[in-house]
Design a protein around this motif. Structure first.
Motif, mmCIF file in Angstrom:
data_model
loop_
_atom_site.group_PDB
_atom_site.id
_atom_site.type_symbol
_atom_site.label_atom_id
_atom_site.label_comp_id
_atom_site.label_asym_id
_atom_site.label_seq_id
_atom_site.Cartn_x
_atom_site.Cartn_y
_atom_site.Cartn_z
ATOM 1 N N THR A 205 0.832 -1.205 0.000
ATOM 2 C CA THR A 205 0.000 0.000 0.000
ATOM 3 C C THR A 205 0.866 1.255 0.000
ATOM 4 O OG1 THR A 205 -1.668 -1.213 1.259
ATOM 5 C CG2 THR A 205 -1.882 1.166 1.174
ATOM 6 N N ARG A 206 1.941 1.220 0.775
ATOM 7 C CA ARG A 206 2.850 2.373 0.818
ATOM 8 C C ARG A 206 3.487 2.629 -0.544
ATOM 9 N NH1 ARG A 206 8.364 2.906 1.623
ATOM 10 N NH2 ARG A 206 8.537 0.648 1.810
ATOM 11 N N GLU A 207 3.913 1.570 -1.231
ATOM 12 C CA GLU A 207 4.542 1.738 -2.538
ATOM 13 C C GLU A 207 3.540 2.234 -3.576
ATOM 14 O OE1 GLU A 207 7.673 1.537 -3.493
ATOM 15 O OE2 GLU A 207 8.257 1.229 -1.410
ATOM 16 N N LEU A 208 2.325 1.700 -3.553
ATOM 17 C CA LEU A 208 1.311 2.158 -4.506
ATOM 18 C C LEU A 208 0.922 3.608 -4.244
ATOM 19 C CD1 LEU A 208 -0.942 -1.032 -4.618
ATOM 20 C CD2 LEU A 208 0.541 -0.185 -6.433
ATOM 21 N N TRP A 209 0.927 4.011 -2.978
ATOM 22 C CA TRP A 209 0.652 5.414 -2.650
ATOM 23 C C TRP A 209 1.808 6.308 -3.109
ATOM 24 C CZ3 TRP A 209 -3.452 7.958 -0.202
ATOM 25 C CH2 TRP A 209 -3.190 9.267 0.202
ATOM 26 N N ARG A 210 3.027 5.862 -2.897
ATOM 27 C CA ARG A 210 4.193 6.666 -3.265
ATOM 28 C C ARG A 210 4.305 6.830 -4.777
ATOM 29 N NH1 ARG A 210 9.480 5.760 -4.494
ATOM 30 N NH2 ARG A 210 9.156 3.502 -4.384
ATOM 31 N N LYS A 211 3.930 5.805 -5.534
ATOM 32 C CA LYS A 211 3.983 5.886 -6.989
ATOM 33 C C LYS A 211 2.786 6.625 -7.585
ATOM 34 C CE LYS A 211 6.606 1.593 -7.525
ATOM 35 N NZ LYS A 211 7.780 2.183 -8.172
ATOM 36 N N GLY A 212 1.816 7.009 -6.761
ATOM 37 C CA GLY A 212 0.664 7.741 -7.253
ATOM 38 C C GLY A 212 -0.418 6.874 -7.860
ATOM 39 N N VAL A 213 -0.331 5.563 -7.698
ATOM 40 C CA VAL A 213 -1.363 4.675 -8.241
ATOM 41 C C VAL A 213 -2.630 4.773 -7.403
ATOM 42 C CG1 VAL A 213 -1.915 2.284 -8.846
ATOM 43 C CG2 VAL A 213 0.413 3.142 -9.141
ATOM 44 N N TRP A 214 -2.484 4.801 -6.089
ATOM 45 C CA TRP A 214 -3.616 4.948 -5.175
ATOM 46 C C TRP A 214 -3.482 6.268 -4.420
ATOM 47 C CZ3 TRP A 214 -3.887 -0.550 -2.510
ATOM 48 C CH2 TRP A 214 -4.417 -1.462 -3.433
ATOM 49 N N ASN A 215 -4.598 6.961 -4.300
ATOM 50 C CA ASN A 215 -4.617 8.207 -3.525
ATOM 51 C C ASN A 215 -5.993 8.457 -2.914
ATOM 52 O OD1 ASN A 215 -6.006 8.741 -5.861
ATOM 53 N ND2 ASN A 215 -4.656 10.356 -6.581
ATOM 54 N N ASP A 216 -6.685 7.374 -2.562
ATOM 55 C CA ASP A 216 -8.034 7.505 -2.038
ATOM 56 C C ASP A 216 -8.065 7.120 -0.561
ATOM 57 O OD1 ASP A 216 -7.420 4.892 -2.470
ATOM 58 O OD2 ASP A 216 -9.352 4.309 -3.305
ATOM 59 N N SER A 217 -9.236 7.273 0.033
ATOM 60 C CA SER A 217 -9.390 7.006 1.463
ATOM 61 C C SER A 217 -9.366 5.517 1.788
ATOM 62 C CB SER A 217 -10.713 7.614 1.960
ATOM 63 O OG SER A 217 -11.818 7.063 1.251
#
Length: 744
Positions: A205-217
């Motif tokens: 989850t941290r990597e997907l957030w850092r790469k901008g793939v996920w940015n939702d609640s």
């Protein structure tokens, strides 16, 4: 002829790459050869299921061949993905790393050939992560998952895939939530599987957030649930996500493995010097130095993740309950980490967890480890809605433990700076008698203590000068009090929603551009600022029907009429201001055009320029702090995070304050000495070396030594010696003897 055909068939069966190329060219012509290889593959799997220790050396090439040509025979190979998945999951411990990687690569190949869906592949990979022991296989699976998710969300958000994967990650975190609370150093073998699943869920989850793939609640909710995991390792990784730090323990690291730098240095002294041991010692020193730097440097909070928390008050209360429950289980570093997250949530959402202030009092001693980070956490938890009566005992405790004559000057400065940061957010927590004692430290001999005490005095001159004595209020504060200006009481606010701050500066800047005939392209202003739309069908909605009743819509295309109306409106605003000076001028720019993100960035720069001019004209500390906040906001906005408009987050440097330069250690001193010896010969002076590089004239002394004798005897100096009186010669001789005697 028959013999040649049979020989060719046997040759093809032994040469799988050649058979693979022929099958792709003519699937129907080589169907029998493929069926023969496929039956051989199924027989090997059946034998392996009966005997898990069966040798699978030839199995890797066979699986690679079948997965390459499987789309040519979809009806025959329909069960191939299920067979590979079952083999990976059920017999994972009996497979070699090469075989595991071959099976995973085969599944990825089938996904690329549209033979299976991405969801089916990712479900298998998520099950493999916690049960795989090979670090290379784990890194490969992680790479495949991240790359697949990035490609799936590249053009537009793949909501179906995201929901499935988020559900899997949420289930992985929730697996070990009912386990016994353990620290990093104490972990049971039966909890390794559940802890590993939760750890991988947080890391992905941290990597997907850092790469901008996920940015939702939903992705934030996964990590928020992991903050209450009973294992300290998982909770540590989830906390670092919200703190914006990359200092996350990897899955392959050993639990509780910390490097003692003093022990490493001692071993380097007593052990025999070898090439291997020296290399190992150097590596450990670098790792210990990096770990120490990560602990001391404060991280930048992940503002978007903090703002997307669901029920921040409930999250903060639950986090504080977890902190008090595991007080004797977890280490101090872990507790401080949880305190930082708790206080940042309290500061970002202006929450009140009143029990936290009574809990933190026991840590407020000058000999407490990590005390600067604890003071930082305390200061950033305070805001204008925090009750003053809860903070008064805390300030008293800090003053009693830190600001006393029996401690060092650095401790006194840290205590004064902490009280200043708390009072800046809630000035009504300070008592007048305590404040008088604290500002007396401005007469100290230490520079850091003087700066901290003067900062506290200047703060109360701005926010609440009535608590000070008349002689200590200063000129500006005394003038403000004489005009009836009073400090805001608890709960009051002077912030009124009167538009966007500094919008008039942007309007003046755009008017100046129009006067200079500079075209402003609104479409270019949105470049690199467009957010990715979650709704892919927004462009296909077509025209919007407008009713005839909307008579207020201006359909005029005349630019001259718009400019004329704009000028008339400005003239009316100027007349109104001249007639009534008490009416504040409000910019109408926001009602005339859509402000782009580039406009807001320009607005921030213009505000910084205006504040800098105010500082140059003699502005006080309030203007300097405002400039610092604007710089922090621009820096945070440039990195993709929300700006810290109100400066509620504190750094460790603000608590420690200015300090004297620390004395260099032996290695630093020797490095400085070696730097000074560069370009110099051993035991040689550098005098006159600069003359060798360029042509220069001789000195007068050198000219005198090389002067011819016949010219020297006619000089004034020689003639004065020969013609001098006897008494002058005696005086000269006496001076020469005295000089020689002193030399001896």
């Amino acid at each position: 002829m028959t013999k040649s055909k049979s020989n060719r068939g046997a040759l093809l069966l032994d040469n799988l790459p050649q058979l693979q190329g022929l099958v792709k060219r003519d699937p129907d012509g080589y169907k029998d050869e493929f069926i023969q290889q496929y039956n051989h593959y199924k027989s090997i799997i059946n034998i392996f299921k009966l005997q898990p220790g069966y040798n699978l050396n030839e199995f890797n090439n066979l699986v690679g061949f079948i997965s390459q040509v499987a789309p040519c025979y979809p009806s025959i190979t329909s069960q191939l993905p299920n067979d590979l998945s079952d083999l990976l999951i059920q017999f994972n411990s009996h497979l070699s790393p090469d075989t595991k990687k071959t099976l995973i690569q085969s599944l990825v190949l089938l996904r690329n050939r549209k033979f299976i869906d991405s969801i089916d592949l990712l479900k298998v990979l998520f099950q493999l992560l916690p049960i795989t022991t090979s670090s290379s296989i784990k890194s490969y699976i992680k790479h495949v998952i991240l790359n697949d998710m990035k490609l799936a969300n590249q053009q537009s958000k793949n909501h179906k895939l995201n929901r499935v994967i988020q559900g899997l990650l949420f289930a992985m975190v929730q697996t070990g939530m009912d386990a016994e609370i353990t620290s990093n150093k104490k972990s049971k073998n039966n909890q390794i599987n559940s802890n590993s699943e939760a750890m991988w869920a947080v890391m992905l989850t941290r990597e997907l957030w850092r790469k901008g793939v996920w940015n939702d609640s939903k992705s934030v909710s996964i990590v928020a649930l992991a903050c209450f995991h009973p294992t300290a390792k998982v909770q540590n990784a989830a906390t670092h996500f919200f703190l914006g730090s990359d200092d996350v323990v990897e899955e392959s690291d050993e639990e509780g493995d910390e490097i003692d730098i003093k022990k490493v240095q001692h071993q380097a002294l007593i052990n025999k010097s070898r090439k291997s041991t020296d290399k190992k010692m150097s590596k450990q020193k670098k790792a210990a130095k990096k770990a120490n730097a990560n602990k001391q440097n404060s991280s930048t909070p992940n503002f978007p993740a903090l703002q997307l928390l669901n029920d921040p008050q409930g999250f903060a209360e639950k986090l504080f309950l977890s902190l008090t429950k595991t007080d004797k289980v977890h280490s101090l570093d872990h507790r401080v980490l949880v305190m930082q997250l708790l206080t940042r949530v309290m500061g970002a959402h202006k929450l009140c967890v009143l029990s936290f202030y009574s809990y933190i009092i026991k840590y407020l001693t000058h000999h407490q480890l990590r005390i600067t980070l604890i003071l930082v956490a305390l200061a950033q938890s305070v805001h204008e809605l925090t009750p003053p009566d809860v903070l008064t005992p805390v300030i008293r405790k800090i003053a009693h433990e830190f600001v006393t004559p029996g401690v060092g000057s650095e401790v006194v400065a840290a205590g004064l700076n902490s009280i200043t940061e708390i009072s800046r957010r809630q000035p009504w927590a300070m008592e007048s008698d305590l404040l008088e004692d604290l500002i007396e430290y401005r007469k100290s001999a230490d520079k850091g203590v003087i700066t901290a005490s003067r900062g506290l005095l200047q703060l109360f001159r701005e926010v609440n000068p009535s608590i000070l004595k008349r002689k200590e209020r200063g000129k500006l504060a005394a003038m403000g009090m004489s005009t009836g200006k009073q400090a805001l009481k608890f709960g009051e606010s002077n912030e009124v929603a009167s538009g966007i701050e500094g919008l008039d500066l942007l309007e003046k800047h755009l008017d100046q551009k129009e006067n200079d005939d500079e075209d402003v392209d609104d479409e270019k202003a949105w470049d690199d600022w467009d957010a990715e739309s979650d709704d892919a069908s927004s462009e296909e909605e077509g025209w919007v029907n407008v009713s005839d009743d909307d008579a207020d819509i201006d359909l005029s295309d005349s630019d001259e009429e718009k400019e004329k109306e704009k000028k008339e409106k400005k003239e009316e605003d100027t007349k109104d201001i001249s007639t009534n000076d008490q009416i504040a001028q409000m910019s109408t720019l926001a009602t005339e055009r859509i402000l782009t993100p580039a406009d807001f960035a320009l607005l921030n720069d213009l505000k910084m320029k205006a504040v800098q001019e105010e500082i140059d004209q003699g502005g006080g500390n309030a203007a300097k702090r405002k400039l610092a906040h604007l710089k922090e906001k621009r820096k945070a906005t440039g990195s993709g995070a929300d700006g810290d408009d109100q400066g509620q987050f504190v750094t460790e440097a603000e608590i420690v304050g200015p300090r004297k330069r620390a004395k260099n250690d032996y290695e630093a001193r020797m490095a400085s000495i070696a730097e000074g010896r560069e370009g110099r010969d051993k035991f040689a002076s550098r005098k006159g070396k600069h003359k060798s590089d360029k042509v220069a004239s001789k000195t007068n002394e050198e000219k005198k030594r090389n002067k011819p004798m016949m010219m020297a005897i006619h000089s004034k100096r020689v003639k004065s010696k020969s013609q001098s009186k006897l008494i002058d010669k005696q005086k000269t001789l006496h001076k020469h003897k005295e000089k020689q005697r002193k030399k001896m």
